[in-house]
Motif scaffolding. Structure first.
Motif, PDB file in Angstrom:
ATOM      1  N   GLY A  49       0.606  -1.343   0.152  1.00 20.93           N
ATOM      2  CA  GLY A  49      -0.026   0.072   0.082  1.00 20.93           C
ATOM      3  C   GLY A  49       0.843   0.976  -0.132  1.00 20.93           C
ATOM      4  O   GLY A  49       0.233   2.357   0.511  1.00 20.93           O
ATOM      5  N   ALA A  50       1.953   1.149  -0.895  1.00 24.37           N
ATOM      6  CA  ALA A  50       2.984   1.930  -0.341  1.00 24.37           C
ATOM      7  C   ALA A  50       2.516   2.966  -2.224  1.00 24.37           C
ATOM      8  O   ALA A  50       2.422   2.491  -3.257  1.00 24.37           O
ATOM      9  CB  ALA A  50       4.518   1.483  -0.438  1.00 24.37           C
ATOM     10  N   THR A  51       3.073   4.324  -1.528  1.00 22.30           N
ATOM     11  CA  THR A  51       3.048   5.217  -3.125  1.00 22.30           C
ATOM     12  C   THR A  51       4.464   5.645  -3.795  1.00 22.30           C
ATOM     13  O   THR A  51       4.552   6.054  -5.001  1.00 22.30           O
ATOM     14  CB  THR A  51       2.300   6.526  -3.353  1.00 22.30           C
ATOM     15  OG1 THR A  51       2.586   7.099  -2.096  1.00 22.30           O
ATOM     16  CG2 THR A  51       1.545   6.424  -2.389  1.00 22.30           C
ATOM     17  N   SER A  52       5.407   5.108  -3.337  1.00 24.28           N
ATOM     18  CA  SER A  52       6.954   5.026  -4.180  1.00 24.28           C
ATOM     19  C   SER A  52       7.861   3.894  -3.019  1.00 24.28           C
ATOM     20  O   SER A  52       7.530   3.848  -1.850  1.00 24.28           O
ATOM     21  CB  SER A  52       7.716   6.444  -3.264  1.00 24.28           C
ATOM     22  OG  SER A  52       7.530   6.367  -1.695  1.00 24.28           O
ATOM     23  N   LEU A  53       8.678   3.651  -3.546  1.00 22.63           N
ATOM     24  CA  LEU A  53       9.548   2.798  -3.092  1.00 22.63           C
ATOM     25  C   LEU A  53      10.046   2.881  -1.601  1.00 22.63           C
ATOM     26  O   LEU A  53      10.603   2.343  -0.572  1.00 22.63           O
ATOM     27  CB  LEU A  53      11.448   3.083  -4.013  1.00 22.63           C
ATOM     28  CG  LEU A  53      10.199   2.204  -4.928  1.00 22.63           C
ATOM     29  CD1 LEU A  53      11.941   1.935  -6.379  1.00 22.63           C
ATOM     30  CD2 LEU A  53      10.583   0.967  -5.443  1.00 22.63           C
ATOM     31  N   GLN A  54      10.387   5.155  -1.645  1.00 21.86           N
ATOM     32  CA  GLN A  54      11.202   4.551   0.004  1.00 21.86           C
ATOM     33  C   GLN A  54       9.729   4.891   0.713  1.00 21.86           C
ATOM     34  O   GLN A  54      10.098   4.379   1.989  1.00 21.86           O
ATOM     35  CB  GLN A  54      11.198   6.692   0.056  1.00 21.86           C
ATOM     36  CG  GLN A  54      11.939   6.768   1.011  1.00 21.86           C
ATOM     37  CD  GLN A  54      13.170   6.480   1.200  1.00 21.86           C
ATOM     38  OE1 GLN A  54      13.766   6.352   0.519  1.00 21.86           O
ATOM     39  NE2 GLN A  54      13.265   5.929   2.902  1.00 21.86           N
ATOM     40  N   GLU A  55       8.467   4.978   0.814  1.00 18.93           N
ATOM     41  CA  GLU A  55       7.893   4.802   1.553  1.00 18.93           C
ATOM     42  C   GLU A  55       7.863   2.670   1.716  1.00 18.93           C
ATOM     43  O   GLU A  55       7.512   3.114   2.722  1.00 18.93           O
ATOM     44  CB  GLU A  55       6.154   5.173   1.075  1.00 18.93           C
ATOM     45  CG  GLU A  55       4.729   4.664   2.255  1.00 18.93           C
ATOM     46  CD  GLU A  55       3.929   5.559   1.114  1.00 18.93           C
ATOM     47  OE1 GLU A  55       2.728   5.052   2.062  1.00 18.93           O
ATOM     48  OE2 GLU A  55       3.036   5.680   0.557  1.00 18.93           O
ATOM     49  N   ALA A  56       7.721   2.009   0.571  1.00 21.77           N
ATOM     50  CA  ALA A  56       7.849   0.939   0.693  1.00 21.77           C
ATOM     51  C   ALA A  56       8.739   0.539   1.681  1.00 21.77           C
ATOM     52  O   ALA A  56       9.038  -0.302   2.796  1.00 21.77           O
ATOM     53  CB  ALA A  56       8.262  -0.102  -0.271  1.00 21.77           C
ATOM     54  N   LEU A  57      10.246   0.892   1.008  1.00 20.08           N
ATOM     55  CA  LEU A  57      11.385   0.533   2.115  1.00 20.08           C
ATOM     56  C   LEU A  57      11.112   1.135   4.229  1.00 20.08           C
ATOM     57  O   LEU A  57      11.605   0.067   4.366  1.00 20.08           O
ATOM     58  CB  LEU A  57      12.421   1.239   2.292  1.00 20.08           C
ATOM     59  CG  LEU A  57      13.658   1.273   0.656  1.00 20.08           C
ATOM     60  CD1 LEU A  57      14.023   1.677  -0.236  1.00 20.08           C
ATOM     61  CD2 LEU A  57      13.366  -0.665   0.084  1.00 20.08           C
ATOM     62  N   THR A  58      10.635   2.138   4.189  1.00 19.95           N
ATOM     63  CA  THR A  58      10.130   2.074   5.490  1.00 19.95           C
ATOM     64  C   THR A  58       9.041   0.999   5.702  1.00 19.95           C
ATOM     65  O   THR A  58       9.337   1.078   6.724  1.00 19.95           O
ATOM     66  CB  THR A  58       9.081   4.014   5.120  1.00 19.95           C
ATOM     67  OG1 THR A  58      10.374   4.213   5.026  1.00 19.95           O
ATOM     68  CG2 THR A  58       8.660   4.063   6.806  1.00 19.95           C
ATOM     69  N   LYS A  59       8.066   0.695   5.196  1.00 15.70           N
ATOM     70  CA  LYS A  59       7.446  -0.280   5.431  1.00 15.70           C
ATOM     71  C   LYS A  59       8.035  -1.325   5.889  1.00 15.70           C
ATOM     72  O   LYS A  59       7.822  -2.089   7.306  1.00 15.70           O
ATOM     73  CB  LYS A  59       6.048   0.220   4.790  1.00 15.70           C
ATOM     74  CG  LYS A  59       5.496   1.125   4.684  1.00 15.70           C
ATOM     75  CD  LYS A  59       3.937   0.581   3.841  1.00 15.70           C
ATOM     76  CE  LYS A  59       3.173   1.724   3.776  1.00 15.70           C
ATOM     77  NZ  LYS A  59       1.609   1.430   3.914  1.00 15.70           N
ATOM     78  N   VAL A  60       8.831  -1.874   5.162  1.00 14.93           N
ATOM     79  CA  VAL A  60       9.353  -3.269   5.548  1.00 14.93           C
ATOM     80  C   VAL A  60      10.414  -2.955   6.713  1.00 14.93           C
ATOM     81  O   VAL A  60      10.995  -4.228   6.565  1.00 14.93           O
ATOM     82  CB  VAL A  60      10.530  -3.983   3.720  1.00 14.93           C
ATOM     83  CG1 VAL A  60       8.439  -4.814   3.117  1.00 14.93           C
ATOM     84  CG2 VAL A  60      10.503  -3.327   2.988  1.00 14.93           C
ATOM     85  N   ASP A  61      10.991  -1.628   6.843  1.00 13.54           N
ATOM     86  CA  ASP A  61      11.951  -1.742   7.835  1.00 13.54           C
ATOM     87  C   ASP A  61      14.088  -2.047   6.613  1.00 13.54           C
ATOM     88  O   ASP A  61      14.617  -2.620   7.921  1.00 13.54           O
ATOM     89  CB  ASP A  61      12.306  -2.538   9.230  1.00 13.54           C
ATOM     90  CG  ASP A  61      12.120  -1.661  10.118  1.00 13.54           C
ATOM     91  OD1 ASP A  61      12.886  -0.844  10.130  1.00 13.54           O
ATOM     92  OD2 ASP A  61      12.804  -2.424  11.157  1.00 13.54           O
ATOM     93  N   CYS A  62      13.406  -1.832   5.500  1.00 14.16           N
ATOM     94  CA  CYS A  62      15.207  -1.690   5.720  1.00 14.16           C
ATOM     95  C   CYS A  62      15.614  -0.119   5.494  1.00 14.16           C
ATOM     96  O   CYS A  62      14.984   0.735   5.017  1.00 14.16           O
ATOM     97  CB  CYS A  62      14.942  -2.416   3.233  1.00 14.16           C
ATOM     98  SG  CYS A  62      13.707  -3.696   2.910  1.00 14.16           S
ATOM     99  N   PRO A  63      16.862  -0.736   5.394  1.00 11.22           N
ATOM    100  CA  PRO A  63      17.795   0.136   5.566  1.00 11.22           C
ATOM    101  C   PRO A  63      17.758   1.488   4.215  1.00 11.22           C
ATOM    102  O   PRO A  63      17.735   1.157   3.345  1.00 11.22           O
ATOM    103  CB  PRO A  63      19.412  -0.080   6.154  1.00 11.22           C
ATOM    104  CG  PRO A  63      18.933  -1.012   5.602  1.00 11.22           C
ATOM    105  CD  PRO A  63      17.896  -2.034   5.895  1.00 11.22           C
TER     106      PRO A  63
END
Length: 64
Positions: A49-63
């Motif tokens: 449910g992310a609109t950007s890769l940055q948001e996706a990375l935040t949601k999955v807790d990737c550095p």
């Protein structure tokens, strides 16, 4: 804590993105086409449910 339903390849692609790899580099590493990698990343965005890769990375807790 939310557990996201991502395929192993979607998770792997997001991990490589978080490490600064480009789509073309990930495609070479994974033995896939660039179009396939973009598709995996797009599916991950939808699943998260992310609109950007940055948001996706935040949601999955990737550095990042």
């Amino acid at each position: 804590m939310t557990i996201w339903k991502l395929s192993p390849i979607e998770r792997s692609c997001l991990r490589w993105i978080s490490l600064g790899w480009s789509v073309s580099e990930i495609a070479l590493l994974e033995g896939k086409s660039e179009a396939e990698i973009r598709s995996y990343l797009n599916r991950a965005l939808v699943s998260l449910g992310a609109t950007s890769l940055q948001e996706a990375l935040t949601k999955v807790d990737c550095p990042s």
